[in-house]
Design a protein around this motif. Structure first.
Motif, short mmCIF file in Angstrom:
data_model
loop_
_atom_site.label_atom_id
_atom_site.label_comp_id
_atom_site.label_asym_id
_atom_site.label_seq_id
_atom_site.Cartn_x
_atom_site.Cartn_y
_atom_site.Cartn_z
N GLY A 18 0.83 -1.20 0.00
CA GLY A 18 0.00 0.00 0.00
C GLY A 18 0.87 1.24 0.00
O GLY A 18 2.04 1.19 0.39
N ILE A 19 0.32 2.34 -0.44
CA ILE A 19 1.01 3.63 -0.38
C ILE A 19 0.68 4.26 0.97
O ILE A 19 -0.48 4.33 1.37
CB ILE A 19 0.56 4.55 -1.53
N GLY A 20 1.70 4.67 1.69
CA GLY A 20 1.52 5.19 3.04
C GLY A 20 1.22 6.68 3.06
O GLY A 20 1.73 7.44 2.23
N LEU A 21 0.40 7.09 4.02
CA LEU A 21 0.03 8.49 4.17
C LEU A 21 -0.06 8.86 5.65
O LEU A 21 -0.17 7.98 6.51
CB LEU A 21 -1.32 8.78 3.52
N LYS A 22 -0.03 10.15 5.91
CA LYS A 22 -0.17 10.62 7.28
C LYS A 22 -1.54 10.23 7.82
O LYS A 22 -2.55 10.27 7.11
CB LYS A 22 -0.03 12.14 7.32
N LYS A 23 -1.59 9.84 9.06
CA LYS A 23 -2.85 9.50 9.71
C LYS A 23 -3.86 10.65 9.56
O LYS A 23 -3.56 11.80 9.87
CB LYS A 23 -2.62 9.24 11.21
N GLY A 24 -5.04 10.31 9.07
CA GLY A 24 -6.09 11.30 8.94
C GLY A 24 -6.06 12.13 7.68
O GLY A 24 -6.92 13.00 7.49
N ASN A 25 -5.09 11.87 6.78
CA ASN A 25 -5.03 12.64 5.53
C ASN A 25 -6.01 12.02 4.52
O ASN A 25 -5.62 11.41 3.52
CB ASN A 25 -3.61 12.65 4.97
N THR A 26 -7.29 12.18 4.80
CA THR A 26 -8.32 11.49 4.03
C THR A 26 -8.44 12.01 2.60
O THR A 26 -8.77 11.26 1.68
CB THR A 26 -9.68 11.61 4.73
N ALA A 27 -8.18 13.30 2.40
CA ALA A 27 -8.32 13.87 1.06
C ALA A 27 -7.29 13.29 0.10
O ALA A 27 -7.62 12.89 -1.02
CB ALA A 27 -8.18 15.39 1.12
N LEU A 28 -6.03 13.21 0.54
CA LEU A 28 -4.99 12.65 -0.34
C LEU A 28 -5.18 11.15 -0.52
O LEU A 28 -4.98 10.62 -1.61
CB LEU A 28 -3.60 12.96 0.23
N LYS A 29 -5.59 10.46 0.55
CA LYS A 29 -5.85 9.02 0.43
C LYS A 29 -6.95 8.76 -0.60
O LYS A 29 -6.83 7.85 -1.44
CB LYS A 29 -6.26 8.42 1.78
N ALA A 30 -8.00 9.55 -0.56
CA ALA A 30 -9.10 9.38 -1.52
C ALA A 30 -8.61 9.59 -2.95
O ALA A 30 -9.01 8.86 -3.87
CB ALA A 30 -10.23 10.36 -1.21
N LYS A 31 -7.74 10.58 -3.16
CA LYS A 31 -7.21 10.84 -4.50
C LYS A 31 -6.32 9.70 -4.96
O LYS A 31 -6.40 9.26 -6.12
CB LYS A 31 -6.45 12.17 -4.51
N VAL A 32 -5.44 9.20 -4.08
CA VAL A 32 -4.57 8.07 -4.44
C VAL A 32 -5.39 6.85 -4.81
O VAL A 32 -5.15 6.19 -5.83
CB VAL A 32 -3.59 7.75 -3.29
N ASP A 33 -6.40 6.53 -3.99
CA ASP A 33 -7.27 5.38 -4.28
C ASP A 33 -7.99 5.55 -5.61
O ASP A 33 -8.14 4.61 -6.39
CB ASP A 33 -8.28 5.19 -3.15
N GLU A 34 -8.45 6.76 -5.86
CA GLU A 34 -9.16 7.05 -7.11
C GLU A 34 -8.25 6.82 -8.32
O GLU A 34 -8.65 6.22 -9.32
CB GLU A 34 -9.64 8.51 -7.09
N VAL A 35 -7.00 7.30 -8.22
CA VAL A 35 -6.05 7.16 -9.34
C VAL A 35 -5.68 5.69 -9.56
O VAL A 35 -5.59 5.23 -10.70
CB VAL A 35 -4.80 8.02 -9.09
N LEU A 36 -5.46 4.95 -8.47
CA LEU A 36 -5.13 3.53 -8.60
C LEU A 36 -6.27 2.76 -9.26
O LEU A 36 -6.05 1.91 -10.13
CB LEU A 36 -4.81 2.93 -7.23
N LYS A 37 -7.50 3.05 -8.86
CA LYS A 37 -8.65 2.38 -9.45
C LYS A 37 -8.77 2.72 -10.94
O LYS A 37 -9.03 1.85 -11.78
CB LYS A 37 -9.94 2.76 -8.72
#
Length: 269
Positions: A227-246
């Motif tokens: 998985g790609i790691g992110l800062k705890k609670g950085n939901t906006a960037l996590k959502a973007k990363v997940d969107e791009v991977l999908k």
């Protein structure tokens, strides 16, 4: 001469504006124009990694290339910024230190998702399936863990490979030898400094292809997922990363990059 109190007060709005400009806000694509992703460096998506971990990330000339690098480039393109690589010890990523110090936006380092690591950082959705494997010299009699009794097994510090090796050390009677990074561990096998090494199958199979005097004699089905790691609670960037991977998987871009770095398309499940 020191500024007057009124002059200092007049400067405060300008100073606040300058401090705000230190971070970059990028549009997340949401209809809410007020939403955005804050990056640690203007115009850059800074990725923490630990070199070298070929073929996921490694240096080629003055560039850092690899499968992970190409995937994160897709995220950077969506944000209309450039990816910048920040090389750091692996444990600084898995512990979340690089995020609390503001060094990086995310971590991409062939990093297996584990419950322990989830305590310190958030992860994207899984993007790569892996297992542990055994690297030996090509003419070695070692084919599996039971053949290692009385021998030395190399591991990379703070990895799932180290955890797996230590968990089985007492049963099979071998000594675990730690190395700071993957190349040191791999070289130790090739030079005979250790009798074998345990790490992720992707990097060891790639190494054996480059150095045919070594071989992968066993793979262990541990069900690892990167998985790609992110800062705890950085939901906006996590959502973007997940969107791009999908999007990459749905469009076939993921398969294209996978074949580029591993010489075959991923197995469909």
């Amino acid at each position: 001469m020191a500024p007057t109190r009124h002059a200092v007060l007049a400067l405060l709005p300008a100073l606040a504006l300058a401090m705000t400009a230190c971070a970059t806000k990028v549009n997340t694509g949401s209809q809410d124009s007020g939403s955005g992703i804050t990056l640690v460096k203007s115009g850059k998506l800074v990725t923490c990694t630990h070199l070298s971990y070929k073929p996921f990330q490694y240096s080629e000339g003055d560039k850092t290339v690899g499968f992970d690098v190409d995937l994160v480039d897709l995220v950077a393109a969506e944000l209309n910024v450039e990816q910048e690589i920040f090389d750091t010890p692996f444990e600084n990523i898995t512990s979340g230190t690089v995020f609390t110090t503001g060094d990086c936006d995310l971590g991409a380092a062939g990093m297996t998702i584990t419950d322990e690591r989830r305590q310190a950082i958030d992860f994207s959705e899984p993007y790569f399936d892996a297992s542990q494997a055994l690297l030996v010299e090509k003419d070695s009699t070692v084919k599996d863990l039971p053949d290692l009794r009385g021998k030395r097994v190399g591991v990379q510090q703070d990895t799932v490979g180290e955890e797996y090796a230590r968990k089985n050390a007492e049963t099979h009677g071998y000594t675990v030898v730690e190395f700071e990074d993957l190349p040191l561990m791999q070289t130790a096998v090739r030079t005979g400094a250790v009798d074998a090494a345990i790490n992720d199958n992707g990097v060891l199979l790639d190494y054996a292809k480059e150095f045919p005097e070594t071989a992968v004699t066993k793979e262990f089905d541990t069900g690892d997922k990167y998985g790609i790691g992110l800062k705890k609670g950085n939901t906006a960037l996590k959502a973007k990363v997940d969107e791009v991977l999908k999007k990459a998987k749905d469009s076939g871009k993921y398969d294209e990059l996978y074949e580029k770095w591993f010489g075959k398309k991923p197995e469909k499940k």
